[in-house]
Scaffold this motif. Structure first.
Motif, PDB file in Angstrom:
ATOM      1  N   UNK A 178      -4.240  -1.621   3.318  1.00 34.99           N
ATOM      2  CA  UNK A 178      -3.665  -2.960   3.461  1.00 34.99           C
ATOM      3  C   UNK A 178      -4.398  -3.783   4.519  1.00 34.99           C
ATOM      4  N   UNK A 179      -5.126  -3.123   5.430  1.00 36.33           N
ATOM      5  CA  UNK A 179      -5.716  -3.811   6.582  1.00 36.33           C
ATOM      6  C   UNK A 179      -6.646  -4.967   6.198  1.00 36.33           C
ATOM      7  N   UNK A 180      -7.627  -4.778   5.297  1.00 38.52           N
ATOM      8  CA  UNK A 180      -8.516  -5.912   4.971  1.00 38.52           C
ATOM      9  C   UNK A 180      -7.761  -7.110   4.406  1.00 38.52           C
ATOM     10  N   UNK A 181      -6.719  -6.861   3.631  1.00 42.39           N
ATOM     11  CA  UNK A 181      -5.920  -7.957   3.073  1.00 42.39           C
ATOM     12  C   UNK A 181      -5.120  -8.645   4.187  1.00 42.39           C
ATOM     13  N   UNK A 182      -4.501  -7.844   5.029  1.00 37.56           N
ATOM     14  CA  UNK A 182      -3.680  -8.354   6.133  1.00 37.56           C
ATOM     15  C   UNK A 182      -4.507  -9.210   7.084  1.00 37.56           C
TER      16      UNK A 182
ATOM     17  N   UNK B 160      -6.989 -10.856   6.333  1.00 42.33           N
ATOM     18  CA  UNK B 160      -7.363 -12.094   5.630  1.00 42.33           C
ATOM     19  C   UNK B 160      -6.185 -13.041   5.462  1.00 42.33           C
ATOM     20  N   UNK B 161      -5.059 -12.695   6.079  1.00 42.08           N
ATOM     21  CA  UNK B 161      -3.905 -13.572   6.059  1.00 42.08           C
ATOM     22  C   UNK B 161      -2.956 -13.364   4.904  1.00 42.08           C
ATOM     23  N   UNK B 162      -3.115 -12.269   4.166  1.00 37.79           N
ATOM     24  CA  UNK B 162      -2.253 -11.989   3.021  1.00 37.79           C
ATOM     25  C   UNK B 162      -1.068 -11.132   3.488  1.00 37.79           C
ATOM     26  N   UNK B 163       0.161 -11.532   3.205  1.00 38.65           N
ATOM     27  CA  UNK B 163       1.310 -10.694   3.568  1.00 38.65           C
ATOM     28  C   UNK B 163       1.158  -9.287   2.977  1.00 38.65           C
ATOM     29  N   UNK B 164       1.239  -8.273   3.835  1.00 38.46           N
ATOM     30  CA  UNK B 164       0.937  -6.902   3.416  1.00 38.46           C
ATOM     31  C   UNK B 164       1.881  -5.926   4.102  1.00 38.46           C
ATOM     32  N   UNK B 165       2.264  -4.881   3.363  1.00 41.54           N
ATOM     33  CA  UNK B 165       3.078  -3.821   3.946  1.00 41.54           C
ATOM     34  C   UNK B 165       2.527  -2.461   3.531  1.00 41.54           C
ATOM     35  N   UNK B 166       2.996  -1.447   4.241  1.00 43.24           N
ATOM     36  CA  UNK B 166       2.491  -0.076   4.107  1.00 43.24           C
ATOM     37  C   UNK B 166       3.687   0.852   4.006  1.00 43.24           C
TER      38      UNK B 166
ATOM     39  N   UNK C  41      12.855   3.489   7.101  1.00 40.89           N
ATOM     40  CA  UNK C  41      12.693   3.316   8.542  1.00 40.89           C
ATOM     41  C   UNK C  41      11.610   2.265   8.756  1.00 40.89           C
ATOM     42  N   UNK C  42      11.997   1.133   9.327  1.00 36.12           N
ATOM     43  CA  UNK C  42      11.124  -0.035   9.396  1.00 36.12           C
ATOM     44  C   UNK C  42      10.424  -0.152  10.746  1.00 36.12           C
ATOM     45  N   UNK C  43       9.127  -0.375  10.686  1.00 37.39           N
ATOM     46  CA  UNK C  43       8.328  -0.836  11.824  1.00 37.39           C
ATOM     47  C   UNK C  43       8.444   0.066  13.058  1.00 37.39           C
ATOM     48  N   UNK C  44       8.459   1.369  12.808  1.00 32.64           N
ATOM     49  CA  UNK C  44       8.447   2.339  13.907  1.00 32.64           C
ATOM     50  C   UNK C  44       7.025   2.606  14.377  1.00 32.64           C
ATOM     51  N   UNK C  45       6.038   2.445  13.486  1.00 32.42           N
ATOM     52  CA  UNK C  45       4.641   2.757  13.806  1.00 32.42           C
ATOM     53  C   UNK C  45       3.756   1.540  13.501  1.00 32.42           C
ATOM     54  N   UNK C  46       3.816   0.486  14.290  1.00 30.49           N
ATOM     55  CA  UNK C  46       3.017  -0.714  13.985  1.00 30.49           C
ATOM     56  C   UNK C  46       1.520  -0.453  13.953  1.00 30.49           C
ATOM     57  N   UNK C  47       1.051   0.598  14.635  1.00 26.39           N
ATOM     58  CA  UNK C  47      -0.379   0.933  14.610  1.00 26.39           C
ATOM     59  C   UNK C  47      -0.846   1.350  13.225  1.00 26.39           C
ATOM     60  N   UNK C  48       0.072   1.780  12.357  1.00 28.25           N
ATOM     61  CA  UNK C  48      -0.318   2.182  11.009  1.00 28.25           C
ATOM     62  C   UNK C  48      -0.923   1.028  10.225  1.00 28.25           C
TER      63      UNK C  48
ATOM     64  N   UNK D 210       0.840  -1.195   0.000  1.00 29.30           N
ATOM     65  CA  UNK D 210       0.000   0.000   0.000  1.00 29.30           C
ATOM     66  C   UNK D 210       0.878   1.249   0.000  1.00 29.30           C
ATOM     67  N   UNK D 211       0.583   2.171  -0.918  1.00 31.82           N
ATOM     68  CA  UNK D 211       1.260   3.466  -0.996  1.00 31.82           C
ATOM     69  C   UNK D 211       0.263   4.546  -0.578  1.00 31.82           C
ATOM     70  N   UNK D 212       0.503   5.182   0.549  1.00 29.90           N
ATOM     71  CA  UNK D 212      -0.447   6.174   1.067  1.00 29.90           C
ATOM     72  C   UNK D 212       0.324   7.275   1.772  1.00 29.90           C
ATOM     73  N   UNK D 213       0.375   8.454   1.129  1.00 38.92           N
ATOM     74  CA  UNK D 213       1.144   9.603   1.609  1.00 38.92           C
ATOM     75  C   UNK D 213       2.647   9.301   1.490  1.00 38.92           C
ATOM     76  N   UNK D 214       3.215   9.620   0.340  1.00 39.09           N
ATOM     77  CA  UNK D 214       4.616   9.262   0.081  1.00 39.09           C
ATOM     78  C   UNK D 214       5.443  10.463  -0.379  1.00 39.09           C
ATOM     79  N   UNK D 215       4.973  11.685  -0.082  1.00 39.36           N
ATOM     80  CA  UNK D 215       5.653  12.837  -0.689  1.00 39.36           C
ATOM     81  C   UNK D 215       5.925  13.997   0.263  1.00 39.36           C
TER      82      UNK D 215
END
Length: 300
Positions: free
Chosen positions: A242-246, A248-254, A229-236, A190-195
């Motif tokens: 990505x949440x509905x996919x995640x 459902x057991x699908x490997x997902x990143x943000x 910067x990896x996994x500083x905000x796990x609440x994201x 998922x790409x959300x706010x990247x600029x």
């Protein structure tokens, strides 16, 4: 050494130099990103609220660009527009680059934002970073695929989702209706706010739960050179498409930047984005999905 030999060495050096340079030339330019963000986040688009006519115009813009880049609807569909189950809502826009196996790598970004305020001098929530930036990245990635013409094992699917700001509605509908069978989806990015934010810096969430994606991102970044910067905000992981996919057991990143002073404000304008950061993040996603889609799909 004679002149002929000198010329031969010079020619070989030039060829080597050009070859090395071509390997490092970025496929996604900041200028392209900025142009699409400027259009999507213009006042004329009125914030792209998912129930607005302007959101439907944005959907058409995305679908047209993807079609022009030789992307196709899903094999089970005749159109890139997939309704989200809500009357008068702008649709999800979904396109596919076909591989030779029955598996899918998904790259998603929401294109909707917020409806205008009723009063005030600046009433429009332009949503340049949130999330015209991610949407522009999907367009640029589609066009880079057209240039690269990669031969893939898995299908790559782009989803420009609708209704994210109203509660992840487009992504939820996509998963619940199994527009693509859940067991066929191997990865979601998922790409959300990247600029916006620190120069050359992007945040990655979800990597411990998605080691194959994490490794592919690491390898892709050798070409791109971002500070990740990896996994500083796990609440994201609980607040994006990505949440509905995640769940459902699908490997997902943000991939995202941290919230900034213009987040969900009318001041989120195109002239404040960092096009170079968005372009490099888009290129990171491009090489990551190609890497994942070229891998042999593990057997269950």
């Amino acid at each position: 050494m004679n002149i002929k030999n000198n010329l031969k060495i010079l020619l070989l050096c030039l060829v080597a130099s050009c070859s090395s340079t071509n390997q490092n030339v970025a496929l996604i330019s900041p200028e392209k990103i900025l142009a699409d963000v400027t259009y999507l986040a213009s006042d004329e688009m009125q914030g792209r609220h998912f129930l607005s006519a302007e959101a439907k115009h944005a959907a058409k813009h995305i679908a047209t660009r993807w079609k022009d880049a030789d992307w196709k609807p899903l094999a089970s569909r005749s159109s890139m527009y997939i309704p989200i189950g809500i009357p008068n809502a702008a649709p999800n826009v979904v396109a596919q680059w076909t591989g030779n196996q029955d598996s899918y790598i998904i790259l998603i970004a929401h294109y909707d934002h917020l409806k205008p305020k009723r009063t005030g001098e600046d009433r429009i929530f332009n949503g340049a970073d949130d999330n015209a930036s991610g949407t522009a990245a999907l367009i640029a990635i589609a066009e880079a695929f057209q240039q690269l013409q990669p031969k893939l094992k898995s299908n790559v699917v782009l989803i420009a989702s609708s209704g994210e700001e109203a509660g992840l509605l487009g992504a939820e509908h996509f998963v619940l209706e199994e527009i693509i069978p859940i067991d066929k989806i191997k990865a979601v990015i998922n790409l959300d706010m990247i600029s916006r934010g620190e120069p050359n810096t992007i945040f990655l969430e979800g990597s411990p739960d998605a080691p194959r994606i994490s490794v592919a991102i690491h390898n892709a970044n050798k070409k791109v050179g971002l500070q990740i910067i990896r996994d500083k905000h796990p609440d994201w992981m609980y607040r994006g498409d990505q949440l509905p996919f995640w769940r459902s057991g699908i490997p997902s990143v943000f991939l995202s930047v941290e919230d900034h002073e213009d987040y969900h404000k009318t001041s989120d304008h195109a002239d404040k984005i960092m096009p170079d950061l968005a372009a490099k993040t888009a290129e990171l996603a491009l090489w990551t999905v190609i890497d994942l889609a070229k891998q042999q799909v593990p057997k269950p």
